[in-house]
Design a protein around this motif. Structure first.
Motif, PDB file in Angstrom:
ATOM      1  N   ALA A   1     -11.473  10.141 -11.274  1.00 27.92           N
ATOM      2  CA  ALA A   1     -12.351   9.123 -10.691  1.00 27.92           C
ATOM      3  C   ALA A   1     -11.599   7.820 -10.480  1.00 27.92           C
ATOM      4  O   ALA A   1     -11.756   7.156  -9.440  1.00 27.92           O
ATOM      5  CB  ALA A   1     -13.557   8.900 -11.600  1.00 27.92           C
ATOM      6  N   THR A   2     -10.750   7.447 -11.418  1.00 38.04           N
ATOM      7  CA  THR A   2      -9.954   6.229 -11.283  1.00 38.04           C
ATOM      8  C   THR A   2      -8.995   6.339 -10.104  1.00 38.04           C
ATOM      9  O   THR A   2      -8.841   5.391  -9.321  1.00 38.04           O
ATOM     10  CB  THR A   2      -9.171   5.959 -12.577  1.00 38.04           C
ATOM     11  N   ALA A   3      -8.356   7.488  -9.950  1.00 43.08           N
ATOM     12  CA  ALA A   3      -7.443   7.693  -8.825  1.00 43.08           C
ATOM     13  C   ALA A   3      -8.186   7.650  -7.493  1.00 43.08           C
ATOM     14  O   ALA A   3      -7.668   7.122  -6.497  1.00 43.08           O
ATOM     15  CB  ALA A   3      -6.703   9.023  -8.984  1.00 43.08           C
ATOM     16  N   ALA A   4      -9.401   8.179  -7.466  1.00 43.64           N
ATOM     17  CA  ALA A   4     -10.182   8.150  -6.222  1.00 43.64           C
ATOM     18  C   ALA A   4     -10.554   6.717  -5.842  1.00 43.64           C
ATOM     19  O   ALA A   4     -10.456   6.329  -4.673  1.00 43.64           O
ATOM     20  CB  ALA A   4     -11.443   9.001  -6.382  1.00 43.64           C
ATOM     21  N   VAL A   5     -10.960   5.916  -6.821  1.00 42.54           N
ATOM     22  CA  VAL A   5     -11.308   4.520  -6.543  1.00 42.54           C
ATOM     23  C   VAL A   5     -10.072   3.747  -6.091  1.00 42.54           C
ATOM     24  O   VAL A   5     -10.121   2.965  -5.137  1.00 42.54           O
ATOM     25  CB  VAL A   5     -11.963   3.871  -7.786  1.00 42.54           C
ATOM     26  N   ARG A   6      -8.954   3.967  -6.763  1.00 49.47           N
ATOM     27  CA  ARG A   6      -7.704   3.309  -6.348  1.00 49.47           C
ATOM     28  C   ARG A   6      -7.332   3.699  -4.923  1.00 49.47           C
ATOM     29  O   ARG A   6      -6.861   2.867  -4.143  1.00 49.47           O
ATOM     30  CB  ARG A   6      -6.568   3.675  -7.289  1.00 49.47           C
ATOM     31  N   SER A   7      -7.512   4.961  -4.598  1.00 52.63           N
ATOM     32  CA  SER A   7      -7.189   5.422  -3.245  1.00 52.63           C
ATOM     33  C   SER A   7      -8.053   4.734  -2.202  1.00 52.63           C
ATOM     34  O   SER A   7      -7.554   4.340  -1.138  1.00 52.63           O
ATOM     35  CB  SER A   7      -7.367   6.936  -3.141  1.00 52.63           C
ATOM     36  N   LEU A   8      -9.333   4.584  -2.484  1.00 51.01           N
ATOM     37  CA  LEU A   8     -10.223   3.884  -1.547  1.00 51.01           C
ATOM     38  C   LEU A   8      -9.832   2.422  -1.395  1.00 51.01           C
ATOM     39  O   LEU A   8      -9.844   1.875  -0.285  1.00 51.01           O
ATOM     40  CB  LEU A   8     -11.676   4.001  -2.003  1.00 51.01           C
TER      41      LEU A   8
ATOM     42  N   VAL B   1       0.827  -1.207   0.000  1.00 46.72           N
ATOM     43  CA  VAL B   1       0.000   0.000   0.000  1.00 46.72           C
ATOM     44  C   VAL B   1       0.864   1.260   0.000  1.00 46.72           C
ATOM     45  O   VAL B   1       0.590   2.215  -0.725  1.00 46.72           O
ATOM     46  CB  VAL B   1      -0.974  -0.012   1.201  1.00 46.72           C
ATOM     47  N   VAL B   2       1.911   1.260   0.797  1.00 45.99           N
ATOM     48  CA  VAL B   2       2.794   2.433   0.838  1.00 45.99           C
ATOM     49  C   VAL B   2       3.463   2.634  -0.522  1.00 45.99           C
ATOM     50  O   VAL B   2       3.543   3.760  -1.030  1.00 45.99           O
ATOM     51  CB  VAL B   2       3.835   2.285   1.972  1.00 45.99           C
ATOM     52  N   PHE B   3       3.948   1.556  -1.124  1.00 46.10           N
ATOM     53  CA  PHE B   3       4.606   1.656  -2.421  1.00 46.10           C
ATOM     54  C   PHE B   3       3.623   2.126  -3.497  1.00 46.10           C
ATOM     55  O   PHE B   3       3.929   3.021  -4.279  1.00 46.10           O
ATOM     56  CB  PHE B   3       5.215   0.301  -2.799  1.00 46.10           C
ATOM     57  N   ALA B   4       2.434   1.525  -3.537  1.00 50.23           N
ATOM     58  CA  ALA B   4       1.434   1.915  -4.536  1.00 50.23           C
ATOM     59  C   ALA B   4       0.960   3.354  -4.316  1.00 50.23           C
ATOM     60  O   ALA B   4       0.745   4.094  -5.271  1.00 50.23           O
ATOM     61  CB  ALA B   4       0.255   0.953  -4.502  1.00 50.23           C
ATOM     62  N   GLY B   5       0.811   3.744  -3.053  1.00 47.45           N
ATOM     63  CA  GLY B   5       0.425   5.123  -2.759  1.00 47.45           C
ATOM     64  C   GLY B   5       1.489   6.120  -3.189  1.00 47.45           C
ATOM     65  O   GLY B   5       1.176   7.201  -3.710  1.00 47.45           O
ATOM     66  N   ALA B   6       2.760   5.776  -2.981  1.00 44.26           N
ATOM     67  CA  ALA B   6       3.842   6.659  -3.415  1.00 44.26           C
ATOM     68  C   ALA B   6       3.863   6.784  -4.935  1.00 44.26           C
ATOM     69  O   ALA B   6       4.072   7.881  -5.472  1.00 44.26           O
ATOM     70  CB  ALA B   6       5.181   6.132  -2.903  1.00 44.26           C
ATOM     71  N   LEU B   7       3.625   5.680  -5.635  1.00 48.21           N
ATOM     72  CA  LEU B   7       3.568   5.746  -7.099  1.00 48.21           C
ATOM     73  C   LEU B   7       2.398   6.606  -7.566  1.00 48.21           C
ATOM     74  O   LEU B   7       2.526   7.375  -8.519  1.00 48.21           O
ATOM     75  CB  LEU B   7       3.454   4.344  -7.696  1.00 48.21           C
TER      76      LEU B   7
ATOM     77  N   PHE C   1       1.084   9.054  -5.912  1.00 44.57           N
ATOM     78  CA  PHE C   1       1.381  10.444  -5.562  1.00 44.57           C
ATOM     79  C   PHE C   1       2.320  11.078  -6.585  1.00 44.57           C
ATOM     80  O   PHE C   1       2.170  12.247  -6.928  1.00 44.57           O
ATOM     81  CB  PHE C   1       2.005  10.501  -4.168  1.00 44.57           C
ATOM     82  N   MET C   2       3.292  10.296  -7.066  1.00 45.10           N
ATOM     83  CA  MET C   2       4.265  10.839  -8.021  1.00 45.10           C
ATOM     84  C   MET C   2       3.702  10.930  -9.432  1.00 45.10           C
ATOM     85  O   MET C   2       4.240  11.643 -10.272  1.00 45.10           O
ATOM     86  CB  MET C   2       5.526   9.975  -8.021  1.00 45.10           C
TER      87      MET C   2
END
Length: 108
Positions: free
Chosen positions: A60-67, A22-28, A30-31
């Motif tokens: 919308a895709t980024a919001a769903v991925r974030s959830l 999750v941390v790695f995917a979230g950092a990607l 974010f960048m």
């Protein structure tokens, strides 16, 4: 190794793996930059063009991925909590067993 120890190590391993993912995917995420697009809205007064707007589909895709990442992160954190709690209980049980054996040895 007792089954409780194995279960606690599995829970800890899964929790760590999920949190790292999750941390790695979230950092990607974010960048990553959100693509820009031009949006044309048709009104009664004629077409209205909005330039350099964030792409609604990408947002919308980024919001769903974030959830989804949030749910996975919370699951990983809960697995870590369960694994640590189980390790703590097993350690306490082992200490109590050791104290009991010590007491039995010197009392009888």
């Amino acid at each position: 190794m007792r089954t409780g120890e194995l279960e606690s190590y599995i829970a800890l391993g899964l929790g760590v793996a999920l949190v790292v993912f999750v941390v790695f995917a979230g950092a990607l995420m974010f960048m990553q930059s959100i693509p820009r697009s031009d949006i044309v809205i048709t009104t009664n007064f004629g077409p209205m063009k909005l330039s350099n707007m964030p792409d609604p589909y990408a947002v919308a895709t980024a919001a769903v991925r974030s959830l989804i990442l949030l749910a996975l992160g919370l699951t990983g954190a809960k697995l870590l909590e369960v694994g640590i709690d189980q390790r703590r209980k097993l350690k306490m049980e082992a200490q109590l067993e050791q104290y009991y054996q010590y007491y039995q040895q010197y009392q009888y």
